[in-house]
Design an enzyme around this catalytic site. Structure first.
Site, short mmCIF file in Angstrom:
data_model
loop_
_atom_site.label_atom_id
_atom_site.label_comp_id
_atom_site.label_asym_id
_atom_site.label_seq_id
_atom_site.Cartn_x
_atom_site.Cartn_y
_atom_site.Cartn_z
N TYR A 152 -7.39 1.28 -7.97
CA TYR A 152 -6.84 1.65 -9.23
C TYR A 152 -5.40 1.09 -9.54
O TYR A 152 -5.41 1.03 -10.63
CB TYR A 152 -6.65 3.26 -9.11
N LEU B 182 -10.65 9.89 -4.19
CA LEU B 182 -11.70 10.84 -4.10
C LEU B 182 -13.09 10.11 -3.71
O LEU B 182 -13.78 10.71 -3.06
CB LEU B 182 -12.08 11.85 -5.48
N GLU B 183 -13.42 9.14 -4.24
CA GLU B 183 -14.74 8.53 -3.58
C GLU B 183 -14.55 7.82 -2.19
O GLU B 183 -15.59 7.41 -1.96
CB GLU B 183 -14.96 7.22 -4.69
N CYS C 151 -4.19 4.79 -3.51
CA CYS C 151 -2.74 4.95 -3.83
C CYS C 151 -2.98 6.17 -4.94
O CYS C 151 -3.58 6.11 -5.97
CB CYS C 151 -2.04 3.90 -4.50
N ILE D 197 -0.32 8.23 -7.43
CA ILE D 197 1.19 8.48 -7.77
C ILE D 197 1.05 9.59 -8.69
O ILE D 197 0.46 9.92 -9.63
CB ILE D 197 1.54 7.24 -8.65
N THR E 243 0.46 16.30 -14.37
CA THR E 243 -0.54 17.44 -14.24
C THR E 243 -0.85 17.64 -12.61
O THR E 243 -0.29 16.85 -11.74
CB THR E 243 -1.90 16.99 -14.87
N HIS F 101 -3.54 17.32 -11.20
CA HIS F 101 -4.47 16.51 -10.58
C HIS F 101 -4.12 15.59 -9.75
O HIS F 101 -5.07 15.63 -8.54
CB HIS F 101 -5.04 15.47 -11.83
N ASN G 110 -6.26 6.55 7.93
CA ASN G 110 -6.08 7.12 6.63
C ASN G 110 -4.56 6.29 5.89
O ASN G 110 -3.50 6.66 6.21
CB ASN G 110 -5.96 8.62 6.37
N ARG H 89 5.80 0.64 0.46
CA ARG H 89 5.11 1.55 1.45
C ARG H 89 3.69 0.56 1.53
O ARG H 89 3.07 0.27 2.76
CB ARG H 89 4.22 2.76 0.77
#
Length: 179
Positions: A27, A59-60, A82, A84, A88, A90, A114, A128
């Site tokens: 992403y 999420l996938e 990642c 960020i 909202t 979300h 993870n 990071r």
């Protein structure tokens, strides 16, 4: 004031080949590329091999790991992505649900490192992810390698995530097969 130091365990050694699946969400492509570079270097240091798959978002990642566990032959997994913080809620959903799903897979016996970053801003993510800085991708790979070593030490349980054919067949009262 300097940051607190922490102990980094030496990588485990293996007498049999180790195959790891890196599941990454590109992403934020530059962040993902750095995480993958760190993970690859750590896996190679341990003499293991890897494959890389990409999924649309954090999420996938757990779903892809669950599919791979059922349908392939990996010893462990590295989850890289990642998230960020935005404007909202979300952010909270993605952070909590991806982490919870990975933890549940781990509690079922999967060896997962993870490395999904959950940060407030892009500069935090960049530091990071950078292999020359905090190298969280390498840390996630090391975690997966340590869990694989532990699983091998104690003996590997049968791989099952979700329903197995035997469980489904046992519930079928119309099943008339005999041995």
């Amino acid at each position: 004031m300097a940051g607190a130091s922490h102990y980094i365990m030496p990588l485990p050694e293996f007498d049999k080949p180790v195959k790891i699946l890196i599941v990454a969400s590109p992403y934020y492509k530059d962040i993902s590329d750095n995480q993958i570079a760190g993970a690859k270097a750590e896996i190679e240091k341990a003499g293991a091999t890897y494959e890389i798959v990409e999924v649309p978002g954090a999420l996938e990642i757990p779903t892809a790991i669950g599919i791979a566990e059922r349908m392939s032959n990996f010893d462990g997994y590295v989850a890289l992505g990642c998230v960020i913080r935005g404007e909202t809620t979300h952010y909270d959903t993605v952070c909590n649900d991806s982490s919870r799903a990975i933890q549940l897979l781990g509690l079922q016996g999967l060896c997962i490192g993870n490395g999904i970053l959950t940060v407030e801003n892009r500069p935090q993510a960049e530091v990071r992810a950078d292999p020359a800085e905090m190298n969280k991708g390498g840390g996630a790979a090391a975690a997966a390698l340590h869990l694989i070593a532990l699983a091998r030490k104690w003996g590997k349980a049968e791989k099952t995530v979700g329903f197995t054919r035997e469980i489904l067949m046992a519930g079928d009262t119309d099943n008339k097969t005999s041995a």
